[in-house]
Design an enzyme around this catalytic site. Sequence first.
Site, PDB file in Angstrom:
ATOM      1  N   ASP A 159       0.846  -1.206   0.000  1.00 37.28           N
ATOM      2  CA  ASP A 159       0.000   0.000   0.000  1.00 37.28           C
ATOM      3  C   ASP A 159       0.877   1.250   0.000  1.00 37.28           C
ATOM      4  OD1 ASP A 159      -2.046   1.818   0.249  1.00 37.28           O
ATOM      5  OD2 ASP A 159      -2.416   1.431   2.377  1.00 37.28           O
ATOM      6  N   SER A 166      -3.254   4.427   1.613  1.00 40.35           N
ATOM      7  CA  SER A 166      -4.672   4.787   1.628  1.00 40.35           C
ATOM      8  C   SER A 166      -5.508   3.750   2.396  1.00 40.35           C
ATOM      9  CB  SER A 166      -5.188   4.863   0.186  1.00 40.35           C
ATOM     10  OG  SER A 166      -5.022   3.586  -0.433  1.00 40.35           O
ATOM     11  N   HIS A 168     -13.572 -46.949 -27.627  1.00 45.32           N
ATOM     12  CA  HIS A 168     -14.567 -48.031 -27.533  1.00 45.32           C
ATOM     13  C   HIS A 168     -15.948 -47.394 -27.370  1.00 45.32           C
ATOM     14  CE1 HIS A 168     -16.804 -51.060 -24.918  1.00 45.32           C
ATOM     15  NE2 HIS A 168     -16.558 -51.735 -26.014  1.00 45.32           N
ATOM     16  N   ASN A 169     -16.964 -47.980 -28.012  1.00 44.95           N
ATOM     17  CA  ASN A 169     -18.330 -47.429 -27.916  1.00 44.95           C
ATOM     18  C   ASN A 169     -18.312 -45.909 -28.062  1.00 44.95           C
ATOM     19  OD1 ASN A 169     -19.233 -49.991 -27.488  1.00 44.95           O
ATOM     20  ND2 ASN A 169     -19.713 -49.738 -25.327  1.00 44.95           N
ATOM     21  N   GLU A 218     -15.501 -46.673 -33.068  1.00 42.87           N
ATOM     22  CA  GLU A 218     -16.328 -47.872 -33.156  1.00 42.87           C
ATOM     23  C   GLU A 218     -17.792 -47.533 -33.409  1.00 42.87           C
ATOM     24  OE1 GLU A 218     -17.154 -51.901 -30.517  1.00 42.87           O
ATOM     25  OE2 GLU A 218     -16.617 -50.053 -29.491  1.00 42.87           O
ATOM     26  N   ASP A 230     -21.621 -49.613 -33.443  1.00 36.70           N
ATOM     27  CA  ASP A 230     -22.473 -50.795 -33.257  1.00 36.70           C
ATOM     28  C   ASP A 230     -23.695 -50.587 -34.138  1.00 36.70           C
ATOM     29  OD1 ASP A 230     -21.075 -52.171 -31.449  1.00 36.70           O
ATOM     30  OD2 ASP A 230     -22.484 -52.027 -29.799  1.00 36.70           O
ATOM     31  N   HIS A 246     -25.962 -49.125 -28.337  1.00 37.15           N
ATOM     32  CA  HIS A 246     -25.415 -50.283 -27.627  1.00 37.15           C
ATOM     33  C   HIS A 246     -26.525 -51.320 -27.515  1.00 37.15           C
ATOM     34  CE1 HIS A 246     -22.144 -52.110 -25.588  1.00 37.15           C
ATOM     35  NE2 HIS A 246     -22.784 -52.253 -24.444  1.00 37.15           N
ATOM     36  N   GLU A 270     -19.157 -53.070 -35.730  1.00 37.52           N
ATOM     37  CA  GLU A 270     -19.782 -54.257 -35.151  1.00 37.52           C
ATOM     38  C   GLU A 270     -21.156 -54.348 -35.808  1.00 37.52           C
ATOM     39  OE1 GLU A 270     -20.577 -55.577 -30.718  1.00 37.52           O
ATOM     40  OE2 GLU A 270     -18.480 -55.149 -31.145  1.00 37.52           O
ATOM     41  N   ARG A 291      -6.798 -55.900 -31.572  1.00 37.42           N
ATOM     42  CA  ARG A 291      -7.622 -54.909 -30.871  1.00 37.42           C
ATOM     43  C   ARG A 291      -8.044 -55.510 -29.531  1.00 37.42           C
ATOM     44  NH1 ARG A 291     -13.205 -54.853 -31.118  1.00 37.42           N
ATOM     45  NH2 ARG A 291     -14.189 -53.015 -30.197  1.00 37.42           N
ATOM     46  N   ILE A 301      -8.858 -25.229   2.727  1.00 39.91           N
ATOM     47  CA  ILE A 301      -7.620 -25.100   1.957  1.00 39.91           C
ATOM     48  C   ILE A 301      -6.973 -26.473   1.882  1.00 39.91           C
ATOM     49  CG2 ILE A 301      -5.289 -24.134   2.072  1.00 39.91           C
ATOM     50  CD1 ILE A 301      -6.762 -21.611   3.273  1.00 39.91           C
TER      51      ILE A 301
END
Length: 760
Positions: free
Chosen positions: A189, A193, A311-312, A341, A343, A356, A390, A552, A653
């Site tokens: 400061d 002030s 995957h999926n 992939e 399906d 799926h 798939e 795979r 914290i």
Amino acid sequence: DKRAKLYIILHLKCIQADDDLKSMFVGTVMRKIKSRTWKKQRYFRLQEDCMTIWYKSKKAGNTHSTFSVGDVEAVREGHQSEVLLSIADEFPPDRCFTLVFRGRRGNLDLVAESAGEAQSWIKGIRKLIDNLENMGQREKLDQWICDWFKKADKNRDGQMNFKEVQDLLKMMNVDMNEHHALRLFTTADKSQSGTLEDDEFVLFYKMLTQREDVLRVFQEYSGDGQKLTLQDLKDFLREEQLREDGVQQYALKLTERYEPSDTARMLQVMTFDGFLMYLTSPEGSIFNPTMVELYQDMTQPLCHYFISSSHNTYLLEDQIRGHSSVEGYIRALKRGCRCVEVDCWDGPNEEPIVYHGHTFTSKIFFKDVVTVLGNYAFKASQYPVILSIENHCSVEQQKVMAQHLTQILGDKLLKTPLHGKFPIGLPSPEDLKGKILLKGKKIGGLEDSMNGVVDDSLMGEVSDEEETAEFNDDHHRNDSIRHRVKKSKQSLSKELSDCVVYCKSVHFSSFKHSQIHSKFYEISSFTESKARKHIREAGAEFVLHNARQLSRVYPSGLRTDSSNFNPQDMWNAGCQIVALNFQTAGVEMDLNDGLFCQNGHCGYVLKPAFMRNIDERFDPENPQNGGYKPLSLSIQVISGQQLPKVNIKEGSIIDPLVRVEIHGVPLDQAKQETRYIDNNGFNPVWYDTLQFTIHVPELALVRFVVEDYDKTSKNDFVGQFTLPFTCIQPGYRHIHLLSKDGTSIPPSSLFVHVRITKLT
């Protein structure tokens, strides 16, 4: 030192000069769209910092939300999301746009009142993103300081009293006693002030973040404690950073790039500020910057690379009731994923659908997935994408699939061997740049289709062996699931079969059978449990198999929560396509991101030479038989900087500790922790040394994890960073931490000293 103040003034000038930002600053009413039925008006406005967008409901009440421009990855114009496509008949594309966020956060779909307003926001946000990306480190830090100032200046008077400063310290994860805080406050400061104004606040922040740890290193090499001469800097680079070549040139380059003082630059010396800037830059990072770029040989056969695989891909959540979305493909491809992939099942009106099977996941059209693939396949990387199919469709709908693939993808779809010649081995990622390869069942072999042997009337029989194997494997005691997934034989259409060239899916019998009968273009899929069994029983054979052809590995059918297995075990055996649920954050995806963050993020990483050479015999379970020379890794964890809060609770914290984990062959798997530091997430100091022995460095990944210690329950995750052992730079280094989602959380970092030595 009025940089922070100048920064805000600069921002305001940039707004005044730009019409798009000006209208964002005034604010706009837009519709936020969540579905065909959920469309609500919200008032959006850009905050003064040019960094935060504030929005609230038009109704009375003070609740509002904000997000940072830094969290926005991209702006898509028009109907470029599933939600906006669903209301395309209601609102024209020139009024619609989508904000795509980093990580796994959902999109924000918006409709403006006019095309002009939409354009102002689209162009304005893109300008702000560009502005952010072009910021230097110093500007980013100043921006960060400004952000904190605004958060703490509760009454918005541009000044901070001592109470506001105390609140700010808590927000910033600093537990400082009142006496020390007051001493810093009073020193800063200058105007006496009783409040801190902008430049005084910057001074306060600088005192707060004084890096004693870096100063100690600086003074060790500085002759007068004030500067590093060119010779001092060269000594530091040689002795600590183990820089061997072109040290003089490198020292000059660092001074030129990071030294803020014009006078010091002219005298070719580096001040403490310049030294700190260098150590927090990419060159001072633990990750060798030359390996962030594309640096590997990309002309080897495809089976010689690890390939980033999903995957999926269509799922955004779990595998039972999760939401299927083309967004899953966009996210995976933008992260550098190179094997996705689908399906496929018979859908209404002869349109195949993706979801799926046998579950309650929602459904999307196959043609929409192919369109997205065409649009996004090569945004993050030019190297080939494998589409793993798939297939549960009838012959009629398989023909439709082949039609969509051919018409939508055009030349991008690889339908014949390269150069029209019969190949003798797999092509390389370089050969296949810009190409999409189909992985699926094929009638006959590549030889037959090239000789035109396959007659048009011929149909192949395909068994859905992957799903069946998966469920039989994992559920042999669970009949209810077993009879739900019947072993099905189905016919394969010639059209779809013809789209398969280098990735013909075949059932795996044994390594001996493969060695005698397998063709290089054949690929087998293994459930994680089958793959583990082969690694245990015949690890060296598996490595050899993977030197000749692709494999795979995919998650067990029991993982209905879309959790992941540890991919490292599979990479240790040379499996290339290790398919993970990209939508699920955690250590497994951290390892995947860690392996593939090298080599230009291109999604392909060259396997070590001993895994590519069929004359070598590497067994991941017994690597010492190969005569490898182990290395010693010593990491001194020195300090942490501005670690994020994990607990939103007022006044809490963190008590941080650092764990270093080695992921590699079983012999190398190890983890060690520092002690925890009480109540200091802002600038904790450890100086704890952790030691490891690495037998197969080429396969090892090193993961740094920061946690909030809790003696009564599980520690909370704070941040992490994972990288390949071979990409580590020795010496004094900063580690820039990532969130659970793999996105950066600046300026959170760790400061460490790394040494790698040969063990005799």
